[in-house]
Motif scaffolding. Sequence first.
Motif, PDB file in Angstrom:
ATOM      1  N   LYS A 217       0.827  -1.207   0.000  1.00 49.55           N
ATOM      2  CA  LYS A 217       0.000   0.000   0.000  1.00 49.55           C
ATOM      3  C   LYS A 217       0.861   1.256   0.000  1.00 49.55           C
ATOM      4  O   LYS A 217       0.557   2.235  -0.698  1.00 49.55           O
ATOM      5  CB  LYS A 217      -0.926  -0.010   1.210  1.00 49.55           C
ATOM      6  CG  LYS A 217      -1.911   1.146   1.253  1.00 49.55           C
ATOM      7  CD  LYS A 217      -2.877   1.010   2.420  1.00 49.55           C
ATOM      8  CE  LYS A 217      -3.879   2.160   2.435  1.00 49.55           C
ATOM      9  NZ  LYS A 217      -4.837   2.042   3.565  1.00 49.55           N
ATOM     10  N   GLY A 221       0.793   3.736  -3.957  1.00 49.65           N
ATOM     11  CA  GLY A 221       0.262   5.068  -4.161  1.00 49.65           C
ATOM     12  C   GLY A 221       1.299   6.102  -4.575  1.00 49.65           C
ATOM     13  O   GLY A 221       0.967   7.262  -4.774  1.00 49.65           O
ATOM     14  N   ARG A 295      -7.635   4.023  -6.741  1.00 52.26           N
ATOM     15  CA  ARG A 295      -6.696   4.891  -6.022  1.00 52.26           C
ATOM     16  C   ARG A 295      -5.924   5.745  -7.018  1.00 52.26           C
ATOM     17  O   ARG A 295      -5.387   5.237  -8.005  1.00 52.26           O
ATOM     18  CB  ARG A 295      -5.732   4.020  -5.206  1.00 52.26           C
ATOM     19  CG  ARG A 295      -4.743   4.785  -4.332  1.00 52.26           C
ATOM     20  CD  ARG A 295      -3.813   3.769  -3.671  1.00 52.26           C
ATOM     21  NE  ARG A 295      -2.820   4.396  -2.830  1.00 52.26           N
ATOM     22  CZ  ARG A 295      -2.897   4.480  -1.514  1.00 52.26           C
ATOM     23  NH1 ARG A 295      -3.939   3.992  -0.885  1.00 52.26           N
ATOM     24  NH2 ARG A 295      -1.933   5.036  -0.807  1.00 52.26           N
ATOM     25  N   PHE A 302      -2.612  10.739  -1.932  1.00 52.57           N
ATOM     26  CA  PHE A 302      -3.494  10.050  -2.858  1.00 52.57           C
ATOM     27  C   PHE A 302      -4.913  10.572  -2.717  1.00 52.57           C
ATOM     28  O   PHE A 302      -5.280  11.201  -1.731  1.00 52.57           O
ATOM     29  CB  PHE A 302      -3.473   8.536  -2.635  1.00 52.57           C
ATOM     30  CG  PHE A 302      -3.964   8.094  -1.287  1.00 52.57           C
ATOM     31  CD1 PHE A 302      -5.312   7.780  -1.074  1.00 52.57           C
ATOM     32  CD2 PHE A 302      -3.095   7.972  -0.216  1.00 52.57           C
ATOM     33  CE1 PHE A 302      -5.761   7.375   0.166  1.00 52.57           C
ATOM     34  CE2 PHE A 302      -3.546   7.563   1.033  1.00 52.57           C
ATOM     35  CZ  PHE A 302      -4.882   7.264   1.228  1.00 52.57           C
ATOM     36  N   THR A 304      -9.163   9.349  -4.240  1.00 48.52           N
ATOM     37  CA  THR A 304      -9.971   8.236  -4.719  1.00 48.52           C
ATOM     38  C   THR A 304     -10.653   8.663  -6.015  1.00 48.52           C
ATOM     39  O   THR A 304     -11.068   9.808  -6.151  1.00 48.52           O
ATOM     40  CB  THR A 304     -11.024   7.848  -3.675  1.00 48.52           C
ATOM     41  OG1 THR A 304     -10.358   7.526  -2.444  1.00 48.52           O
ATOM     42  CG2 THR A 304     -11.834   6.637  -4.121  1.00 48.52           C
ATOM     43  N   GLN A 400     -10.657   5.416  -0.528  1.00 43.53           N
ATOM     44  CA  GLN A 400      -9.488   4.558  -0.376  1.00 43.53           C
ATOM     45  C   GLN A 400      -8.877   4.619   1.020  1.00 43.53           C
ATOM     46  O   GLN A 400      -8.208   3.681   1.446  1.00 43.53           O
ATOM     47  CB  GLN A 400      -8.432   4.947  -1.415  1.00 43.53           C
ATOM     48  CG  GLN A 400      -8.716   4.430  -2.806  1.00 43.53           C
ATOM     49  CD  GLN A 400      -8.457   2.943  -2.921  1.00 43.53           C
ATOM     50  OE1 GLN A 400      -7.480   2.420  -2.380  1.00 43.53           O
ATOM     51  NE2 GLN A 400      -9.330   2.245  -3.627  1.00 43.53           N
ATOM     52  N   GLY A 437      -7.530  11.441   1.630  1.00 47.24           N
ATOM     53  CA  GLY A 437      -7.360  10.292   0.742  1.00 47.24           C
ATOM     54  C   GLY A 437      -8.675   9.808   0.168  1.00 47.24           C
ATOM     55  O   GLY A 437      -8.698   9.105  -0.837  1.00 47.24           O
TER      56      GLY A 437
END
Length: 484
Positions: A217, A221, A295, A302, A304, A400, A437
């Motif tokens: 993860k 991103g 994402r 980041f 969504t 996300q 995010g």
Amino acid sequence: MHLPIGHTKRGKTLALLALPILGLPGGIMAAPATASTPTANAADPTIVTLTAQKQPKVQRPKLNRLKATAASKGIPLKDVIADYVANIARTDPAATANWPDGPVSTPDVMIDDLSAVQLIDLQGMAEAKQTSLEDAIERYGYQKYTSPMAHKLSANFPKELSGFANEDDGSVWIGFKGAIPPRAIALAKTLPVQVELRGNLGYTEADLPVAQKQLHKALRGNPDVADIATWYDPRLGAVEALVVPSSRARATLTADKLREAAVPAVADPNIQVKVSIGEGPLGADYDNYIRGGGRLGYADGFCTSNFNLISESGATKRHGTAGHCVEEGEAVYHNDVADGGSSVVVAKWVYIGSGGDIGMYDHGAMTATRTFYWDDGAKRYADARSAGPAIGDAVCKYGQATGRDCGTVTKLNHTIGDVGGQVVTTIRATDTTCWFGDSGGPFYRDAEAYGVLKGAATLVEGSFCAFTPVNRFYNGAKYYVWTR
């Protein structure tokens, strides 16, 4: 006030039975009495070695006779085995009796503890390793005993087992977070191979996939990362990543930089983090569809993505999100981890003003689809688009950072400063429900597209999650949510 929820580094803080020797198939003989005393490494008492000489022995008299025949005739062992199996199939009805769905190519014939199908696969291993069938049997023919043991240890020592590995030399490695349990040593003594047990490793096999997910993860991103593959090795106590840099970062991105940035995301200090730079593609088996709820990675965090869009003419498709999520012009889109697939996407249009906070990207190298993520890893089709929400409408959002939450519409056209057109819901803006995010994520009801997550709207009662209605895409740029 409206707090844009994007460009962030924050995410969602997400009775033992001994195996008796006589119960093993294939005529395993008990080891000599001296096998009851394992060999300890004097330099490191956390290592216990059960040498092959002191472990139980598998008796294979039929195979030994076939080996002798092959040697005396100067022909390969596989040919002698094939003739033996064919002869048994002709003379023993049992070899072909248990075929309830019709004949198959290999009869049910056993040569000691090895079946005919297992011997065919061992010949395949011999060819792959460029060695003899005899050697392949010695190295891999015992895994019919070791694999069940791996499952037994995992089931009975879930909070202690670090991992189990069949080594390429035919031996077995077993690790434990703390001290080696005596019952585990007793079980290991029933295996017909050399076994090394290691203790005090500091992690369990359940900790490793958690750390891998955290590493994946953290790197996924990063806008400088075009593709990524991760895995873990229980023997090393490590999670590893192979990263393909984006074209713009290929000349400057290093493994050390990526590792330094990713290490803080791996919560367990007992697990090593390893990062390497490679060249893509890392695989072709991924989902190449771009969809809502994915994402969008940037240099500093980041967002969504929203729903996929189609122009009024039907000629062009775009990928929606919040306007403040396209301010940097380019992002890396990623599907859910379970689906895989990613692409650089380029900003095409943005609007932040009295009508809302919306923007669009192209769909990069991926194929647009009418589906969207409505929960972690869960997809559904968008079948309708709201003409405009009403007070009391039940709606849900997906982001996300915090996942899925549901509430009702409480206020329309909420405006602060120069940004208006917002719809406020009862979903509280907290770090577990609507947070940095989540910006750009889809608001929906059933299969109906409702909105584009903007951020937090502060009222007298507190801060609540707000969205821009999806009809603003049409009002501003003549694009609709693409529906089935």
